[in-house]
Design a protein around this motif. Structure first.
Motif, PDB file in Angstrom:
ATOM      1  N   LEU A   1       0.800  -1.272   0.012  1.00 22.34           N
ATOM      2  CA  LEU A   1      -0.129   0.040  -0.073  1.00 22.34           C
ATOM      3  C   LEU A   1       0.984   1.310   0.109  1.00 22.34           C
ATOM      4  CD1 LEU A   1      -2.730  -1.065   2.378  1.00 22.34           C
ATOM      5  CD2 LEU A   1      -3.184  -0.697  -0.106  1.00 22.34           C
ATOM      6  N   GLU A   2       2.076   1.330   0.681  1.00 22.99           N
ATOM      7  CA  GLU A   2       2.918   2.244   0.696  1.00 22.99           C
ATOM      8  C   GLU A   2       3.475   2.532  -0.715  1.00 22.99           C
ATOM      9  OE1 GLU A   2       5.713   1.595   3.640  1.00 22.99           O
ATOM     10  OE2 GLU A   2       4.472   1.723   5.255  1.00 22.99           O
ATOM     11  N   LYS A   3       3.695   1.659  -1.410  1.00 21.87           N
ATOM     12  CA  LYS A   3       4.111   1.712  -2.837  1.00 21.87           C
ATOM     13  C   LYS A   3       3.285   2.312  -3.640  1.00 21.87           C
ATOM     14  CE  LYS A   3       7.463  -2.289  -2.456  1.00 21.87           C
ATOM     15  NZ  LYS A   3       7.741  -3.694  -3.043  1.00 21.87           N
ATOM     16  N   LEU A   4       1.925   1.609  -3.631  1.00 19.92           N
ATOM     17  CA  LEU A   4       1.008   2.243  -4.464  1.00 19.92           C
ATOM     18  C   LEU A   4       0.645   3.723  -4.154  1.00 19.92           C
ATOM     19  CD1 LEU A   4      -1.504   1.930  -6.346  1.00 19.92           C
ATOM     20  CD2 LEU A   4      -2.866   1.063  -4.327  1.00 19.92           C
ATOM     21  N   ALA A   5       0.737   4.207  -2.728  1.00 15.52           N
ATOM     22  CA  ALA A   5       0.671   5.440  -2.484  1.00 15.52           C
ATOM     23  C   ALA A   5       1.653   6.499  -3.141  1.00 15.52           C
ATOM     24  CB  ALA A   5       0.673   5.647  -0.938  1.00 15.52           C
ATOM     25  N   LEU A   6       2.819   6.077  -3.371  1.00 11.06           N
ATOM     26  CA  LEU A   6       3.803   6.915  -3.988  1.00 11.06           C
ATOM     27  C   LEU A   6       3.105   7.214  -5.382  1.00 11.06           C
ATOM     28  CD1 LEU A   6       6.996   4.958  -3.215  1.00 11.06           C
ATOM     29  CD2 LEU A   6       6.101   7.234  -2.311  1.00 11.06           C
ATOM     30  N   TRP A   7       2.235   6.477  -6.044  1.00  7.51           N
ATOM     31  CA  TRP A   7       1.949   6.686  -7.342  1.00  7.51           C
ATOM     32  C   TRP A   7       0.460   7.260  -7.361  1.00  7.51           C
ATOM     33  CZ3 TRP A   7       5.052   6.310 -11.437  1.00  7.51           C
ATOM     34  CH2 TRP A   7       6.147   5.598 -11.171  1.00  7.51           C
TER      35      TRP A   7
END
Length: 74
Positions: free
Chosen positions: A45-51
């Motif tokens: 979810l943290e990775k997705l939040a970057l995008w």
């Protein structure tokens, strides 16, 4: 720390007296109750939040529902 119910199951105390600390296992259980998402899901979810922060928040809500249902056995 917790109290025992008639059935023998422990209940987590919400309001602890001053200077009382929870053991490591109890802390993990309390954290799991507050946030049932596994660490790997949090990382994704943290990775997705970057995008896309909005998509990450929508996905987080979906995953919370899924994992809370698993905890309650539904």
């Amino acid at each position: 720390m917790g109290t025992k119910t008639r059935e023998g199951a422990g209940e987590l105390l919400e309001n602890l007296p001053p200077n009382v600390r929870l053991c490591h296992l109890c802390q993990k259980r309390k954290q799991k109750l507050e946030n049932p998402l596994p660490e790997r899901v949090e990382r994704e979810l943290e990775k997705l939040a970057l995008w896309d922060p909005q998509a990450a928040e929508r996905q987080r809500q979906k995953m919370l529902v899924l994992y809370q249902a698993k905890q309650t056995g539904k």
